[in-house]
Every structure is written in C-alpha cells, then in structure tokens.
Scaffold this motif. Structure first.
Motif: not given
Length: 379
Positions: A297-301, A316-318, A321-333, A353-358
């Motif tokens: 499952v592709p994931t935004i973390l 994210a390096i693998e 997934a993509k990572v979104v940090e909590l912060g003031t511009d969280f909604d837009s990011r 594919e990259r998630a399934a390989a983990i």
C-alpha cells in the motif's frame, strides 16, 4: 482462537507483559496479540499482564480469548521515583514495584516464556523476573537500554544486530529487520490479492488511519487538508480509529462535511481487507507500517511520536512512502502530495512495488518458530 479451543494448562505457558494507554498507544499490545494468536494456534497457553491505564486494551485482549491480570496505576501525582529511562513515565509506578506485582501475577510456578514489550523496562526489571520464567524475550524498537534476555526482536526497517549486541548477553539471539514484523496471518493471505488489484483500475480509495489513539487529533487535520484537494469525484475515504480515540466525535462531524463518500470506522476486524482495497493510505509511522508494506500500500506517513521518526525516514528513503511533518503548512503540503499521487498511477505503482519488497507478512511465523524451538517444540 476462542477460549473453548485453548490448550490444556499442562502445555507450554507464555506470559506477555505489555501496556496500552492514551500516552503509550495501542501498538505494543496489538503486536503481542498477534504473536499470542500464533503461539496459541501451535498449542501454547498465553496470558497477559497489563497495567490498567486510561485507554488500556484489557477488554479487547479478553475478547480475543486471553486471560488478563490487571495491575493498578498509582494515583495522579504519585507515579514512582524512577525517571532514568526516557519512557519511565509510561509505567506510572517505579520498576521495582512493577516487577514485584508482575511476579505476583505470574504466580508460584515459573512460566516457560515471559515476553516483555515495554519501553519503560530494562535489564534491572528483567533480572528481577528471571526466577519466574525459563526464557525471557524482549520486543523493542529503540536500542537505547540494556536487556537480560534470551531472545530479542526489533522489527524496525534497517536495524542491525550490532545495534543490540553491546546491550544483551552473549547467548541472546537477536532478530532484527522488517522481515520479522509481527503481522496477523490475514496480511500474508491478502498479499497476492492486494498486489494484483493495484495493477488495474483507477486510484480512488483513500484510507486514513493515525493509530489507535491519535490524542492530538491529527485525523481531523488530515480531513481538513483533504477537503481542499482536487480529488476525483468518485473518491471514497475510509477513516479508521481506535475504540478509545478521544476525538472520534469531532472526526465524524468533519467527515460528514466532505464532498466525497467518507466512512469512519472503529473496532475494525478486517484491517487487511481495508488496506488491500485502498489505493493510497495516510497513516502513522508505527507498527501498521509493516502491514501496509506487506500489502504493497503506497503511504503518506505522519510522525506522531519521536520513536516513529526513524521508521518514517527509512521508508521514505526506500521509496515506499512519503513523509509529511506536522507544522504550520501541514494542510498545503499534505494536499499537494495527495493530489500528485492520486492522479499519477505510475507513481503509486512504484511506491507499491518498493513497499512490498520490504516485508511479506510471514515474519511472525518465524518468530513463533524461534520461541518454540527453545522448548523443543515446533510451529
């Protein structure tokens, strides 16, 4: 396994010492339940010792067919003297008192395995309990303290056995890496279906699951961000929350305002099914990360606790997934990333594919085999 199918009391005995609470979350108990189910299926007798924190999961443990001995927390303002570990406050008593109470709950006869999953406990507590068990196992993710154990599991992505070698006895067997992730059998069973359905159709199903508690109400912030997104008209959003989630009513109110079909669920029994049918997940970087990986499952973390940060970064390096940090511009990011993925099936397929390989969902079975092997048994 229902109580009527439990093995007789003369079989191998396993005790789990783990907690859940508003502060701790639910992940430690949930992964212990997964292992307990596997050991029970193999003929072991499993039970739990848990402190009755606010937000505990003793009811769920009993529903799953396991006995629970509940330890009482100290009153507010009197939480014990030991504060030398970063997570000591999770215990709500000092470690000596917890050790004595755990011994009393175990009883006079030593058990075959004591399995400990608690960041507030270390080598001192474990040595105190040695006479109450033949073997002792530790579940950890931090590699930040010493242990006296026979088997140690850290299912973190990229973890190396050398991270623990200075922290455990020489005889201790160390199992590390996401391939040992403790996942319920449903995830391995659903893996082929989940990976196959991602090769067809148009992405439109979003799954939002920010842990069993989500005390900061990040779930509602996610829904607010999604409301501003340009998503397909046929988009369907499923939100999963724990039974003790303090913001559940606010989330349901927000979900009702979204322009797409949005369902809020709790006490979900078929998480593997929900994940398999999701084209994109928005989730916490906790133990459910490995469930999503097993199903591709592709994931935004989101990083909701500091101990999740390393897992999120490595996923994210693998490219899983993509990572979104909590912060003031969280909604837009968050909105930009959701839009960039939901309209780009090629990008989603690559992440899948990259998630399934983990990990493949079979790690728990191997852990159960190692536990049984020490006793001359087989799983």
């Amino acid at each position: 396994m229902p109580p009527s199918h439990r093995p007789p009391s003369n079989r191998y005995n396993v005790v789990f010492r783990a907690d859940a609470s508003i502060d701790i979350g639910t992940g430690h108990i949930m992964r212990c339940l997964t292992l307990a189910d596997m050991l029970t299926e193999a003929g072991f007798e499993c039970r739990f010792i848990c402190r009755a924190h606010t937000g505990n999961l003793s009811g769920l443990i009993r529903q799953r067919g396991f006995a629970v001995s509940e330890l009482q927390p100290e009153p507010e303002g009197d939480t014990g003297n030991e504060r030398d570990l970063p997570h000591s406050h999770w215990l709500r008593v000092d470690w000596q008192k917890d050790a004595r109470q755990t011994i009393a709950a175990i009883g006079d006869a030593p058990v075959d395995w004591l399995i400990v999953d608690h960041y507030a406990l270390d080598i001192r507590w474990e040595r105190f309990l040695r006479s109450s068990t033949r073997y002792l196992m530790v579940l950890d993710d931090l590699a930040d303290r010493e242990h006296d154990c026979d088997l140690l599991l850290d299912q973190s992505l990229g973890r190396a056995s050398n991270d623990y070698r200075p922290l455990v006895p020489t005889h201790c067997q160390i199992l590390v890496g996401a391939r040992f992730a403790l996942l319920r059998p449903q995830f391995a069973l659903k893996r082929s279906y989940s990976l196959a359905r991602r090769r067809q159709g148009v992405p439109r199903r979003l799954l939002v699951t920010l842990g069993g508690v989500d005390r900061e109400n990040v779930t509602e912030r996610v829904l607010c961000a999604l409301e501003q997104c340009a998503l397909p008209n046929a988009t369907e959003i499923t939100v999963v929350m724990g039974q003790h989630a303090p913001w559940a009513d606010a989330v349901r109110e927000r979900a009702a305002q979204l322009p797409w079909k949005t369902t809020v669920m709790s006490n979900v029994n078929d998480m593997a099914g929900l994940m398999s049918d999701a084209d994109l997940a928005i989730g916490a970087a906790g133990s459910t990360s490995w469930e999503r990986c097993a199903l591709g499952v592709p994931t935004i973390l989101m990083v909701l606790a500091e101990n999740q940060r390393e897992v999120a970064q490595k996923l994210a390096i693998e490219g899983a997934a993509k990572v979104v940090e909590l912060g003031t511009d969280f909604d837009s990011r968050l909105g930009r990333i959701v839009e960039s993925l939901i309209w780009n099936k090629m990008a989603l397929d690559g992440m899948s594919e990259r998630a399934a390989a983990i990990c493949d969902g079979e790690g728990g079975l191997e852990v159960a085999r190692q536990i049984a092997y020490r006793l001359g048994s087989r799983v």
